[in-house]
Motif scaffolding. Structure first.
Motif, PDB file in Angstrom:
ATOM      1  N   TRP A  11       0.833  -1.206   0.000  1.00 40.14           N
ATOM      2  CA  TRP A  11       0.000   0.000   0.000  1.00 40.14           C
ATOM      3  C   TRP A  11       0.866   1.254   0.000  1.00 40.14           C
ATOM      4  N   GLN A  15       1.098   4.261  -2.878  1.00 37.37           N
ATOM      5  CA  GLN A  15       0.886   5.685  -2.586  1.00 37.37           C
ATOM      6  C   GLN A  15       2.063   6.525  -3.082  1.00 37.37           C
ATOM      7  N   ALA A 122      -4.731   0.661   4.148  1.00 42.41           N
ATOM      8  CA  ALA A 122      -5.351   1.667   3.279  1.00 42.41           C
ATOM      9  C   ALA A 122      -6.532   2.362   3.946  1.00 42.41           C
TER      10      ALA A 122
END
Length: 344
Positions: A11, A15, A122
């Motif tokens: 995750w 990002q 997330a």
């Protein structure tokens, strides 16, 4: 736990990609930094030690450590300082990032570093940056929602404002915000033929939808004027996701809010491609709001809410002060007073 850690790693990487930050996992593509990490064992053995991710943006080093467990975010001493014991820097995200960033600053020519600790996933996460250099100590920085301010476009402005505490010209002036509010009101009248009571609903609905861009569930480019799934339906669905993501409830309350936004998908004028614009009015409004509000208001120099100022000024063109529409905007000084009283 290992599986959860991998999910957090993936995750965080996604990002960084989304924010256009080039990074290296478990080391660095920059030889000097990689050599510094070759002696960065957390246990102090002099062997190699590598953080989850390292990035070099302009002349700043970004060091990221992450943990799946929110309880493993940061460990402080009794005097509220980042604890630097072996166990703390091994077990906690912020402590580990601080250790690696300090080691790089003290053992390479890269003297300016942001140590970023990330924990969670997330849906529920914390992202805490520290500024670190080759001297003792560090600068505590406020938690952030994403890595956007650390990309090439934003990092120096962020450094000036948050580390050096200097004023920058990134913030829009109030005068410009008020001008934009007036301009948008005129566009709503010209291209949308909207009643005054419907204009705030369209604007606030689009603002909510734009908040879903970061999650990947909405994009302005998807607004194509399609007759099967109209632009209004796409924005309406994004609003619904934003409200759910923000835990607006109960369901009856959320459904009532969504019924108010129905104008966005039921108005034929808003969803038809305008001959002059060559796009739907909804797409035109979404582009205007993103460019003139979201992309230009990146930082706040005080507790003043600039988006609130924009919306409040816009409301003055759409039914007076908004109370005739059932909308009451609390003055900023009252908000600040109660935040001070509640210590939030």
């Amino acid at each position: 736990m290992a599986k959860k850690e991998v999910k957090t790693d993936l995750w965080v990487a996604s990002q960084l990609d989304k924010c256009k930050i080039q990074f290296t996992a478990q080391g660095s593509d920059v030889k000097e930094i990689d050599e510094a990490l070759s002696t960065a064992s957390k246990r102090g053995t002099g062997n190699a030690g590598y953080p989850e991710y390292v990035a070099v943006v302009n002349d700043f080093v970004i060091v990221i450590e992450d943990k799946a467990d929110l309880d493993k975010h940061t460990k402080l001493t009794d005097t509220a300082l980042i604890e630097t014991t072996t166990k703390a820097i091994t077990d906690y995200a912020v402590n580990g990032a601080y250790f690696y960033a300090k080691h790089i600053a003290q053992n390479s020519s890269f003297k300016k570093a942001f140590a970023i600790g990330v924990s969670g996933d997330a849906k529920h996460h914390k992202i805490t940056p520290l500024y670190v250099d080759d001297r003792e100590g560090y600068v505590e920085l406020e938690d952030v929602e994403s890595f956007t301010m650390f990309n090439q476009q934003n990092i120096y402005e962020y450094y000036l404002r948050n580390v050096l505490k200097e004023k920058t010209d990134v913030e829009k002036t109030t005068e410009q915000i008020l001008k934009d509010a007036s301009t948008l009101h005129e566009y709503l009248r010209t291209y949308g033929s909207l009643k005054d009571q419907d204009k705030p609903l369209v604007v606030s609905g689009i603002l909510l939808a734009l908040d879903e861009i970061e999650s990947g569930s909405f994009s302005i480019s998807s607004l194509t004027g399609d007759d099967v799934e109209t632009d209004g339906e796409k924005i309406y669905n994004a609003i619904q996701k934003r409200l759910k993501r923000s835990n607006v409830g109960p369901d009856a309350k959320r459904d009532k809010l969504m019924s108010e936004f129905a104008i966005i998908k039921t108005s034929a004028r808003l969803n038809e491609i305008d001959d002059k614009l060559k796009k739907t009015p909804l797409k035109y409004y979404a582009e205007f709001l993103k460019t003139n509000v979201f992309d230009n208001i990146k930082y706040k120099s005080s507790a003043e809410d600039f988006i609130g100022r924009f919306y409040g000024e816009f409301m003055s063109y759409s039914g007076g002060d908004g109370q005739t529409l059932g909308i009451v905007l609390t003055p900023a000084h009252i908000c600040e007073l109660f935040c001070d009283l509640l210590n939030v």
